[in-house]
Design a protein around this motif. Structure first.
Motif, mmCIF file in Angstrom:
data_model
loop_
_atom_site.group_PDB
_atom_site.id
_atom_site.type_symbol
_atom_site.label_atom_id
_atom_site.label_comp_id
_atom_site.label_asym_id
_atom_site.label_seq_id
_atom_site.Cartn_x
_atom_site.Cartn_y
_atom_site.Cartn_z
ATOM 1 N N THR A 275 0.818 -1.220 0.000
ATOM 2 C CA THR A 275 0.000 0.000 0.000
ATOM 3 C C THR A 275 0.849 1.268 0.000
ATOM 4 O O THR A 275 0.321 2.358 0.196
ATOM 5 N N ALA A 276 2.144 1.120 -0.241
ATOM 6 C CA ALA A 276 3.038 2.268 -0.087
ATOM 7 C C ALA A 276 2.672 3.440 -0.990
ATOM 8 O O ALA A 276 2.889 4.588 -0.635
ATOM 9 N N SER A 277 2.111 3.127 -2.198
ATOM 10 C CA SER A 277 1.816 4.265 -3.086
ATOM 11 C C SER A 277 0.317 4.540 -3.188
ATOM 12 O O SER A 277 -0.128 5.114 -4.171
ATOM 13 N N LEU A 278 -0.436 4.145 -2.161
ATOM 14 C CA LEU A 278 -1.891 4.316 -2.252
ATOM 15 C C LEU A 278 -2.421 5.309 -1.216
ATOM 16 O O LEU A 278 -1.800 5.540 -0.187
ATOM 17 N N ASP A 279 -3.613 5.878 -1.548
ATOM 18 C CA ASP A 279 -4.222 6.799 -0.598
ATOM 19 C C ASP A 279 -4.903 5.996 0.521
ATOM 20 O O ASP A 279 -5.058 4.779 0.400
ATOM 21 N N PRO A 280 -5.312 6.679 1.610
ATOM 22 C CA PRO A 280 -5.861 5.943 2.766
ATOM 23 C C PRO A 280 -7.071 5.080 2.416
ATOM 24 O O PRO A 280 -7.193 3.955 2.920
ATOM 25 N N GLY A 281 -7.941 5.557 1.548
ATOM 26 C CA GLY A 281 -9.133 4.780 1.195
ATOM 27 C C GLY A 281 -8.743 3.468 0.544
ATOM 28 O O GLY A 281 -9.214 2.377 0.912
ATOM 29 N N ALA A 282 -7.845 3.571 -0.454
ATOM 30 C CA ALA A 282 -7.407 2.384 -1.181
ATOM 31 C C ALA A 282 -6.638 1.464 -0.247
ATOM 32 O O ALA A 282 -6.770 0.239 -0.312
ATOM 33 N N THR A 283 -5.865 2.067 0.670
ATOM 34 C CA THR A 283 -5.084 1.268 1.623
ATOM 35 C C THR A 283 -6.013 0.427 2.507
ATOM 36 O O THR A 283 -5.782 -0.777 2.698
ATOM 37 N N ALA A 284 -7.092 1.040 2.992
ATOM 38 C CA ALA A 284 -8.038 0.320 3.846
ATOM 39 C C ALA A 284 -8.638 -0.858 3.094
ATOM 40 O O ALA A 284 -8.787 -1.969 3.631
ATOM 41 N N GLU A 285 -8.952 -0.616 1.820
ATOM 42 C CA GLU A 285 -9.538 -1.662 0.983
ATOM 43 C C GLU A 285 -8.568 -2.845 0.829
ATOM 44 O O GLU A 285 -8.959 -4.006 0.956
ATOM 45 N N ILE A 286 -7.279 -2.519 0.571
ATOM 46 C CA ILE A 286 -6.259 -3.565 0.411
ATOM 47 C C ILE A 286 -6.102 -4.347 1.720
ATOM 48 O O ILE A 286 -6.023 -5.571 1.712
ATOM 49 N N GLU A 287 -6.086 -3.617 2.816
ATOM 50 C CA GLU A 287 -5.937 -4.293 4.122
ATOM 51 C C GLU A 287 -7.084 -5.261 4.376
ATOM 52 O O GLU A 287 -6.882 -6.374 4.863
ATOM 53 N N ARG A 288 -8.293 -4.842 4.007
ATOM 54 C CA ARG A 288 -9.470 -5.689 4.186
ATOM 55 C C ARG A 288 -9.293 -6.991 3.388
ATOM 56 O O ARG A 288 -9.533 -8.089 3.887
ATOM 57 N N VAL A 289 -8.810 -6.850 2.131
ATOM 58 C CA VAL A 289 -8.635 -8.023 1.268
ATOM 59 C C VAL A 289 -7.565 -8.950 1.851
ATOM 60 O O VAL A 289 -7.769 -10.164 1.936
ATOM 61 N N ILE A 290 -6.452 -8.344 2.301
ATOM 62 C CA ILE A 290 -5.364 -9.167 2.851
ATOM 63 C C ILE A 290 -5.862 -9.932 4.072
ATOM 64 O O ILE A 290 -5.633 -11.135 4.209
ATOM 65 N N ALA A 291 -6.615 -9.226 4.939
ATOM 66 C CA ALA A 291 -7.119 -9.867 6.157
ATOM 67 C C ALA A 291 -8.047 -11.028 5.817
ATOM 68 O O ALA A 291 -8.005 -12.090 6.452
ATOM 69 N N SER A 292 -8.849 -10.835 4.773
ATOM 70 C CA SER A 292 -9.789 -11.900 4.422
ATOM 71 C C SER A 292 -9.053 -13.102 3.831
ATOM 72 O O SER A 292 -9.430 -14.244 4.068
ATOM 73 N N PHE A 293 -7.984 -12.863 3.057
ATOM 74 C CA PHE A 293 -7.184 -13.975 2.535
ATOM 75 C C PHE A 293 -6.599 -14.769 3.699
ATOM 76 O O PHE A 293 -6.639 -15.997 3.711
ATOM 77 N N ALA A 294 -6.063 -14.020 4.674
ATOM 78 C CA ALA A 294 -5.430 -14.675 5.820
ATOM 79 C C ALA A 294 -6.457 -15.497 6.592
ATOM 80 O O ALA A 294 -6.179 -16.617 7.019
ATOM 81 N N ALA A 295 -7.681 -14.951 6.715
ATOM 82 C CA ALA A 295 -8.728 -15.642 7.456
ATOM 83 C C ALA A 295 -9.054 -16.976 6.804
ATOM 84 O O ALA A 295 -9.476 -17.925 7.465
ATOM 85 N N GLU A 296 -8.837 -17.067 5.481
ATOM 86 C CA GLU A 296 -9.122 -18.322 4.778
ATOM 87 C C GLU A 296 -7.942 -19.276 4.830
ATOM 88 O O GLU A 296 -8.006 -20.357 4.260
ATOM 89 N N GLY A 297 -6.842 -18.870 5.432
ATOM 90 C CA GLY A 297 -5.736 -19.808 5.607
ATOM 91 C C GLY A 297 -4.513 -19.525 4.774
ATOM 92 O O GLY A 297 -3.557 -20.289 4.800
#
Lengths: 235, 282, 234
Positions: free
Chosen positions: A156-178
């Motif tokens: 997320t280094a080159s992204l704005d806060p909105g896009a960063t939050a979205e990426i974090e949500r996706v990463i967290a969901s991937f992790a939740a699936e294993g």
């Protein structure tokens, strides 16, 4: 993906020399399954080199990376490389290269796009998407490969806060699936939100591996303490 | 993660394009009817003679004649390599050698035109007149610039014969006044025009030449300036590809009354360029 | 100077008059040059990309050789093709000397090294951006070749156009292997050479202007396509 047997990663005595500089200097590291690891360290400490070496993009001059079992892995880079074709074709390309046949390929690509909320723009050329959309597409492309390990280098280094939050949500969901997450970031808030454990790198070595909730208040190594002081001067 | 190369959409499209382009390239050759290749000289081609007579030949026989124009030496070489079916040139000595070596079947005389010496209107060397040898002597004596083709063409061979006959030993006498272009008649005339120099030219090329500058004819009408053209079929015994029948038809036609009449009828500005002189019956 | 204006007028007259002979020559020129550009691209693009992406012994020497071939004298190519295609040569049985096919062969040999050398540069730049990502996705170097070519297609269009330009402007080799046969292998450049040697400089120059106009039109068309696609594909 959750049902796959977990794999443990052992890095032993990793030494990487780039342009005459020791980027990694006899680094030892073990990554156990089921955790989200964030690699922290000052600029030039060797975070990105470590991820690339673990992922197999850089051959270490000495030492080795071993996995406890055959492991599928993927990586998402700070600046996503989009192929000059549609968002959808970017994913089917990766699947085709990895021998996924039709119609499975189409099904998985569509699922991956839906997963990151890009289903509506599947046919858009990937290069004209926004930075945040491109990074989500890169995540979808990596996810479609069903990796056991997903490496993310400052996603997320080159992204704005909105896009960063979205990426974090996706990463967290991937992790939740294993999916085993190993990422670097400069954003300590992000590290707090996403990490189960912190690996701290200093001068090409891992000086500590500490549970995230402990690390920020009680770093084990002197270097990490100094780093946190520099990054969080109010402490 | 190791992956083998599968031909994708892109590469199959490329393959199709390659096939299509090969076909397209081959098409013009395949689409033609019977044709023969005639190696001839720049003088006949550039004077426009072929454009005038070839349609009549094609009308009479249904055969297309493709002319590749170059110097006589090169044109004969083309025949030697079997790249032409018929050779139509103007250097009797070389032609007879060509036939004697077995590369040509038989030489037939077709027509003649004549050479002229062109030079600056002011004629600084005082070469003007009817005598080619006197003219060349005057040019050499005055060290006036002279441009030679020096390309082993029929015209070049003739030029060297005239110098020799005039008693001028170019090997010793060749100074900066004698320039060798190593190129065809046209480029040589362009050079002469630019340098305001003398040059030996065939009348046909001269008459169709536009970039005259200050040049005009200074020597003409000498019997020795006559320039005989011969035609011969390349020997099919030497080169199996030679189109014997069609090639022979071309030879037969140019020396036939119809062919000879067509040659005689060609003129530029009312001036006849080539004078048919085939012997009846070959 | 006056001559140039006269030629300009003549060129406009030639274009406006749509003289069938000239039209035939122009069409043949474009046709052969396009075929040669496509054939040269079919050889040169994969070759250039393979050299850019590949790691094999002799790669450096190959790059030097390729760059040297950029300056390949066309007359030498013409001569070699002539000797190959001549009835007395190894490929004489094809019987294509002094046909448009022979011209295409010679032009292709001239175009392919140009396309390969320029494509190598383009592909190498693209590979720098793509190497990590493609390797990460499990793409082998060989498999990366078509990927890189496809992704760099807009830049490579310019490369192919350079090849087309060389083919269209080629005279030495085309004269030797085509023979400048009226109505069969006479193209723009050999027609220009012929008119020059006939001393008709204004006509030669006028034909040259027509050639420039043709090449310009092809390039403008390709540029428009490139711009349009680049806007739509990013």
């Amino acid at each position: 993906m959750a049902e796959r047997d977990p794999s443990t990663l052992h890095a032993r005595d990793l030494t990487v020399v780039l342009g005459g500089v020791r980027a990694l200097d006899g680094l030892d590291l073990t990554l156990e399954p089921g955790l989200r690891t964030v690699v922290l360290g000052a600029n030039g400490a060797g975070k990105s080199v470590l991820l690339r070496t673990l992922h197999g993009l850089i051959r270490p001059a000495r030492g080795e990376v071993t996995w406890s079992r055959p492991t599928r892995q993927a990586m998402v880079f700070q600046r996503p490389v989009m192929l000059r074709r549609s968002a959808f074709a970017n994913i089917t390309y990766a699947l085709a290269v990895n021998g996924v046949p039709e119609p499975e390929r189409t099904r998985r690509a569509a699922a991956a796009l839906a997963r990151v909320g890009l289903a509506a723009i599947a046919s858009r050329p990937a290069r004209v998407l926004s930075g945040g959309e491109q990074q989500r597409l890169a995540l979808a492309r990596a996810w479609a490969l069903e990796p056991d390990y997903l490496f993310l280098d400052e996603p997320t280094a080159s992204l704005d806060p909105g896009a960063t939050a979205e990426i974090e949500r996706v990463i967290a969901s991937f992790a939740a699936e294993g999916t085993r997450i190993v990422m670097t970031t400069h954003n300590l808030g992000q590290a707090r939100r996403l990490a189960d454990e912190i690996v701290f790198i200093h001068a090409g070595r891992a000086t500590e591996r500490t549970a995230a909730d402990l690390f920020f208040d009680h770093p084990a190594s002197r270097e990490a303490g100094l780093f946190l002081q520099g990054e969080l001067p109010w402490k | 993660m190791e992956v083998t190369l599968r031909p994708g959409r892109w590469s199959s499209r490329l393959a199709r394009m390659a096939v299509a382009s090969t076909l397209l390239a081959a098409y013009p050759a395949a689409a033609q009817g019977t044709f023969i290749t005639v190696s001839s000289t720049t003088s006949t081609e550039q004077s426009g003679l072929f454009r005038h007579i070839l349609p009549e030949f094609t009308k009479a026989t249904g055969i297309e004649a493709r002319v590749v124009a170059m110097g006589t030496g090169q044109a004969l070489d083309m025949g030697r390599r079997g790249d032409a079916d018929v050779v139509f040139v103007h250097d009797q000595v070389a032609e007879e050698k060509f036939v004697a070596e077995g590369f040509g079947v038989k030489r037939f005389e077709v027509m003649y035109n004549d050479f002229v010496i062109v030079g600056p209107k002011a004629d600084p060397a005082k070469a003007r007149g009817k005598d080619v040898l006197a003219g060349l002597k005057a040019i050499a004596a005055a060290r006036a610039p002279f441009v030679s083709r020096a390309d082993k063409s029929g015209t070049h061979a003739a030029e060297l014969r005239y110098w020799k006959a005039a008693g001028i030993d170019l090997a010793n006498d060749k100074g900066p006044w004698y320039r060798e272009t190593g190129s065809g008649m046209g480029p040589t005339l362009n050079t002469a025009s630019a340098m305001n120099a003398y040059a030996l030219a065939d009348r046909g090329t001269w008459l169709s030449f536009r970039n005259l500058g200050d040049l005009e004819i200074v020597v003409e009408g000498d019997q020795r300036l006559f320039n005989q053209y011969g035609v011969m079929l390349v020997n099919p015994a030497r080169h199996a590809y030679v189109k014997r029948e069609a090639g022979q038809k071309f030879v037969d036609w140019v020396i036939s009354p119809a062919g000879q009449a067509a040659i005689a009828a060609y003129a530029i500005n009312g001036e006849q360029l080539f004078f048919p002189n085939a012997k009846a019956g070959g | 100077m006056l001559e140039i204006f006269a030629s300009l007028g003549l060129a406009l007259g030639l274009i406006g008059g749509a003289d069938p002979t000239l039209l035939g020559i122009v069409v043949l020129s474009i046709e052969l040059s396009l075929v040669a550009a496509v054939a040269g691209a079919a050889i040169g693009l994969p070759l250039g990309a393979l050299i850019a992406v590949g790691r094999f012994p002799g790669r450096r020497s190959l790059i030097v050789l390729l760059n040297a071939l950029l300056g390949l004298p066309s007359v030498v190519v013409g001569l070699v093709v002539y000797l190959l295609l001549s009835r007395a040569g190894p490929l004489g049985t094809l019987g294509i000397l002094f046909t448009p096919a022979a011209i295409v062969v010679a032009q292709t040999l001239l175009v392919a090294p140009i396309v390969a050398a320029l494509a190598r540069q383009t592909a190498e730049d693209a590979w720098k951006d793509y190497e990590e990502q493609l390797t990460s996705l499990g793409v082998s170097r060989l498999r990366a070749v078509p990927t890189i070519l496809w992704d760099a297609r807009f830049s490579l269009l310019t490369v192919v156009l350079a090849g087309f330009g060389r083919a269209a402007s080629e005279v030495g080799a085309v004269m030797i292997v085509g023979g400048n046969i009226d109505g069969v292998t006479r193209v723009m450049t050999t027609a220009i050479a012929l008119e020059t040697s006939k001393g008709d400089l204004p006509l030669a120059l006028a034909l040259g202007l027509v050639l420039i106009a043709v090449v310009l039109a092809v390039n403008a068309g390709a540029y428009a396509i490139r711009e349009w696609s680049a806007r739509h594909h990013g």
